[in-house]
Design an enzyme around this catalytic site. Sequence first.
Site, PDB file in Angstrom:
ATOM      1  N   SER A  45       5.267   9.531  -0.685  1.00 45.49           N
ATOM      2  CA  SER A  45       6.043   8.890  -2.144  1.00 45.49           C
ATOM      3  C   SER A  45       5.270   7.853  -2.965  1.00 45.49           C
ATOM      4  O   SER A  45       5.278   7.235  -2.483  1.00 45.49           O
ATOM      5  CB  SER A  45       7.652   9.111  -1.394  1.00 45.49           C
ATOM      6  OG  SER A  45       8.371   8.616  -2.899  1.00 45.49           O
ATOM      7  N   GLU A  46       5.229   8.374  -3.552  1.00 43.30           N
ATOM      8  CA  GLU A  46       4.353   7.807  -4.567  1.00 43.30           C
ATOM      9  C   GLU A  46       4.887   6.634  -5.444  1.00 43.30           C
ATOM     10  O   GLU A  46       4.029   5.156  -5.638  1.00 43.30           O
ATOM     11  CB  GLU A  46       3.888   8.276  -5.944  1.00 43.30           C
ATOM     12  CG  GLU A  46       4.687   8.066  -7.136  1.00 43.30           C
ATOM     13  CD  GLU A  46       5.666   9.515  -7.268  1.00 43.30           C
ATOM     14  OE1 GLU A  46       5.545  10.406  -6.326  1.00 43.30           O
ATOM     15  OE2 GLU A  46       6.629  10.437  -7.922  1.00 43.30           O
ATOM     16  N   ASN A  47       5.388   6.269  -4.733  1.00 42.79           N
ATOM     17  CA  ASN A  47       6.629   4.432  -4.738  1.00 42.79           C
ATOM     18  C   ASN A  47       6.141   4.044  -3.882  1.00 42.79           C
ATOM     19  O   ASN A  47       6.496   2.139  -3.574  1.00 42.79           O
ATOM     20  CB  ASN A  47       8.519   4.663  -5.186  1.00 42.79           C
ATOM     21  CG  ASN A  47       9.124   5.254  -3.778  1.00 42.79           C
ATOM     22  OD1 ASN A  47       8.384   6.681  -3.213  1.00 42.79           O
ATOM     23  ND2 ASN A  47       9.793   4.491  -3.121  1.00 42.79           N
ATOM     24  N   GLY A  48       4.801   4.227  -2.752  1.00 39.25           N
ATOM     25  CA  GLY A  48       4.379   3.357  -1.935  1.00 39.25           C
ATOM     26  C   GLY A  48       4.690   3.761  -0.686  1.00 39.25           C
ATOM     27  O   GLY A  48       5.068   2.874   0.098  1.00 39.25           O
ATOM     28  N   SER A  87      -1.741   3.094  -3.860  1.00 38.07           N
ATOM     29  CA  SER A  87      -0.395   4.593  -3.841  1.00 38.07           C
ATOM     30  C   SER A  87      -1.245   5.187  -4.848  1.00 38.07           C
ATOM     31  O   SER A  87      -1.821   6.774  -4.820  1.00 38.07           O
ATOM     32  CB  SER A  87       1.082   4.254  -4.187  1.00 38.07           C
ATOM     33  OG  SER A  87       1.760   5.668  -4.230  1.00 38.07           O
TER      34      SER A  87
END
Lengths: 216, 245
Positions: A45-48, A87
């Site tokens: 998930s690109e939020n980390g 990320s």
Amino acid sequence: MSGKERIARRIAREIKDGFYVNLGIGLPTMIAAYVPAGINVVFQSENGMLGVGPPPAEKDADPDLLNAGKQPVTELPGCSFFGSDQSFAMIRGGHMDMSVLGAMQVDEQGDLANWTIPGKMVEGMGGAMDLVAGARRVVVAMEHQTKDGAPKILKACTLPLTGRHVVHDIVTELCWVRVTKEGLLLTEVAEGFDAAAVQTRTEAKLIVSPDLKLMM
Amino acid sequence: MPPREVFKAEVMDKVVSSADAAIADVGSGATVMLGGFGLCGIPENLIAALVRRGVTGLHTISNNMGVDGFGMGLMLEAGMIASHIGSYVGENRRLETLVLRGELDLTLVPQGTLAERIRAGGAGIPAFYTPTGLGTIVAEGKETLTIGNRTYVLEEALHADVALIKAWRGDRYGNLVYRKTARNFNPVMATAADLTIVEVEELVEPGVLDPDHIVTPGIYVDRVVVGAAYVKPIESKFIQTGGAA
């Protein structure tokens, strides 16, 4: 099974053992639920976060543990957290095996438009432009036509692009289409449809694969 | 080597008494970075203090813009923001209205480019080339460079006057650790401002945090304040799952 579920289930079967995959917000997020048994996949998930697990029971939701769609998720064993710069370093750096995104329009050149309608919608591209620039394989998951019945697979996108020449595959409730140098190759059609029926709902010219299969 | 005592003569203390004291010298017209992703990991207490202080004409840099009624949405509603750089603002209807009316200057930047521009700003790198956005409106008017068989877009670093950061635990030196996905843009933004102000949920004494686990070393941090209370609203409740899970 709804059209969206059919799309999610079909793409899930394309995920190979050992893949690192980023699923976009909305329809693509549903794919996680259909990954076949025995396939070991790590969702990013690109939020980390790497190792995103299924949603928790409502009472167990942790406001510090969300996916990029701002929905509560859980940790799988072996998961990890990191900042946004790292990320996107892993996204841009070619470490994601697959990125699945929604689309408003896709075209014959593999151009993708999925983030804005000028003068109408102010939202932003989020991480989509980085994902399509960096992932090894970019799969578009979308309904074949707009709610008004207009085609979304076009000769050329008319909306502002998310990326140029970036899409590898297009999956809808009707078909699987591969973007090739020669054009759009129709490789699978859903039950109850044939190539002609898909073509009438598609603006771009489809090349029918000699090996056309039923989309399962 | 100087004698050992020299190294431990004074315990550096960056702790300030309140969020209001922490932001007391943030002026109108400042460029302000705010950590967080959606409402996750946002500096709730520092935002509230800034709204109480009533500064205006701020140039904000943050991935999102809160929602109507919370987070940066409160700053927007108070008329404090003149311009904003972010990657996704779709949760804020008021912002959309202001932008479509031409009343707020919004620059949308791909999320990875935003993170890297901030990283570069904190690391002394003035600009860099990225494949992101090539052939889109994001690349318009920007220099490009072809290396091998790919073309890249030149993006410039971002730096701010002030960064407002949310961490989970911190010590008096400003060493910080974060919790789960509340980390997001916080550590990178902490490196890219002249004045970095951090709110933590828990303040601990130096030496308590395992040095191997510190994500933001204190050198980047100027002030630390303990957040009074956290609301932490969850924006989007539950994932639609197709079948099983």
